[in-house]
Design a protein around this motif. Sequence first.
Motif, PDB file in Angstrom:
ATOM      1  N   UNK A   1       0.875  -1.168   0.000  1.00 21.43           N
ATOM      2  CA  UNK A   1       0.000   0.000   0.000  1.00 21.43           C
ATOM      3  C   UNK A   1       0.913   1.219   0.000  1.00 21.43           C
ATOM      4  N   UNK A   2       0.888   1.956  -1.061  1.00 21.76           N
ATOM      5  CA  UNK A   2       1.788   3.097  -1.188  1.00 21.76           C
ATOM      6  C   UNK A   2       1.753   3.940   0.079  1.00 21.76           C
ATOM      7  N   UNK A   3       2.916   4.123   0.676  1.00 25.41           N
ATOM      8  CA  UNK A   3       2.968   4.775   1.983  1.00 25.41           C
ATOM      9  C   UNK A   3       4.060   5.832   2.010  1.00 25.41           C
ATOM     10  N   UNK A   4       3.847   6.829   2.855  1.00 23.58           N
ATOM     11  CA  UNK A   4       4.845   7.870   3.073  1.00 23.58           C
ATOM     12  C   UNK A   4       5.610   7.576   4.353  1.00 23.58           C
ATOM     13  N   UNK A   5       6.686   8.302   4.571  1.00 27.36           N
ATOM     14  CA  UNK A   5       7.432   8.171   5.822  1.00 27.36           C
ATOM     15  C   UNK A   5       6.536   8.471   7.016  1.00 27.36           C
TER      16      UNK A   5
ATOM     17  N   UNK B   1       5.663   6.038  10.240  1.00 27.45           N
ATOM     18  CA  UNK B   1       5.843   6.493  11.618  1.00 27.45           C
ATOM     19  C   UNK B   1       4.573   6.281  12.435  1.00 27.45           C
ATOM     20  N   UNK B   2       3.425   6.600  11.868  1.00 23.97           N
ATOM     21  CA  UNK B   2       2.150   6.456  12.585  1.00 23.97           C
ATOM     22  C   UNK B   2       1.865   4.993  12.922  1.00 23.97           C
ATOM     23  N   UNK B   3       2.180   4.083  12.005  1.00 27.13           N
ATOM     24  CA  UNK B   3       1.954   2.654  12.252  1.00 27.13           C
ATOM     25  C   UNK B   3       2.845   2.159  13.394  1.00 27.13           C
ATOM     26  N   UNK B   4       4.108   2.525  13.350  1.00 26.41           N
ATOM     27  CA  UNK B   4       5.042   2.088  14.390  1.00 26.41           C
ATOM     28  C   UNK B   4       4.675   2.696  15.748  1.00 26.41           C
TER      29      UNK B   4
ATOM     30  N   UNK C   1       8.405  12.181  14.774  1.00 25.40           N
ATOM     31  CA  UNK C   1       8.677  11.997  13.354  1.00 25.40           C
ATOM     32  C   UNK C   1       9.702  12.983  12.805  1.00 25.40           C
ATOM     33  N   UNK C   2      10.707  12.444  12.118  1.00 29.12           N
ATOM     34  CA  UNK C   2      11.640  13.234  11.322  1.00 29.12           C
ATOM     35  C   UNK C   2      12.231  14.416  12.091  1.00 29.12           C
TER      36      UNK C   2
ATOM     37  N   UNK D   1      12.571  10.839   6.607  1.00 25.59           N
ATOM     38  CA  UNK D   1      12.306  10.750   5.179  1.00 25.59           C
ATOM     39  C   UNK D   1      11.266  11.740   4.717  1.00 25.59           C
ATOM     40  N   UNK D   2      11.104  11.791   3.416  1.00 22.90           N
ATOM     41  CA  UNK D   2      10.113  12.644   2.777  1.00 22.90           C
ATOM     42  C   UNK D   2       9.398  11.843   1.703  1.00 22.90           C
ATOM     43  N   UNK D   3       8.089  12.043   1.640  1.00 25.71           N
ATOM     44  CA  UNK D   3       7.274  11.343   0.645  1.00 25.71           C
ATOM     45  C   UNK D   3       7.491   9.837   0.780  1.00 25.71           C
ATOM     46  N   UNK D   4       7.921   9.180  -0.327  1.00 26.06           N
ATOM     47  CA  UNK D   4       8.059   7.716  -0.250  1.00 26.06           C
ATOM     48  C   UNK D   4       9.490   7.267  -0.017  1.00 26.06           C
TER      49      UNK D   4
END
Length: 311
Positions: free
Chosen positions: A217-221, A225-228, A243-244, A271-274
């Motif tokens: 599932x296309x995901x961003x950084x 972070x939210x999942x972890x 985050x970041x 990270x940024x974006x993907x």
Amino acid sequence: MDGQEGTTGLKLLDYLTRFSSIEILKIDPAKRKDPKEREKLLNDADLAFLCLPDSAAKESISLVKNDKTKLINASSLFRTDKNWAYGLPELKHQRERIKSSSRISVPGCHATGFILSVRPLIESGVLQKDYPASCYSISGYTGAGKSGIDEYEHADSASITKLQVPRPYSLLHKHKHLPEMAMFSGLEYEPLFTPIKANYPQGLAMTVPLTGRSMAKKASAKTVHEILAAYYESERFVQVMPYDSEAYLEDGHFLIGEGMNTNRLEIFVFGQDDHITIVSRYDNLGKGASGAAIQNMNLMLGFDEASGLIL
């Protein structure tokens, strides 16, 4: 304790001295290779730590002749054996299994950070099981045991120059942590893993790069972070950092040596974006070895999970 003279064993003894309710059975150094003396102590113990190479650990297990002695094995032996509980309580349902088991395998130091970084993403469905994962880990030389410590701390003049720089190893992809890294992360295939040994005593940073557009599932950084953060929200020893956040960098550099002599593992997502980089930071002798063994002991014996440990 069988193998009390090694790096993990010595650190374990240091932890155990904090428990007034525990009697430590120690073998006479002159008899540490005597099978009869080892057998006696192992069978007298309610719980035994095995801090030995794989072959020696296998021999020690064969000396246990009763159903009473619980075993916590710090070698790589049995980590993927379903008859042994894998000693990583922060995985879903694993804490309950550890509590009810009499045989525990302590996770490998490198495997710990990788699994805790990847498993929640697999479980959430964001990362597919056949994702071509890669990772690299830089750690202090104490992770190499007594021989590694001696190599760095008693180097001769001919070796000093080569030891001053980080040294990648296991480049033939036969590292002993690979099977558990795949099994307990939920991946179908072993990751491409490059461990790096460096000229400092303690501290480990496991880095897992991911590409969001290649995930199930296309995901961003930010999504990662939210999942972890949600997965480890209630954990005492695993903390997902903001985050970041550049607040945890020094002039843009990541600090590996923070949090030493604790049982804490900190997960960072940059990270940024993907373009995604997950970094887990912890003490290779703490959450990566002896601290993890004590955490498992506490669960097995019904103690508070944090007893004797530093958060």
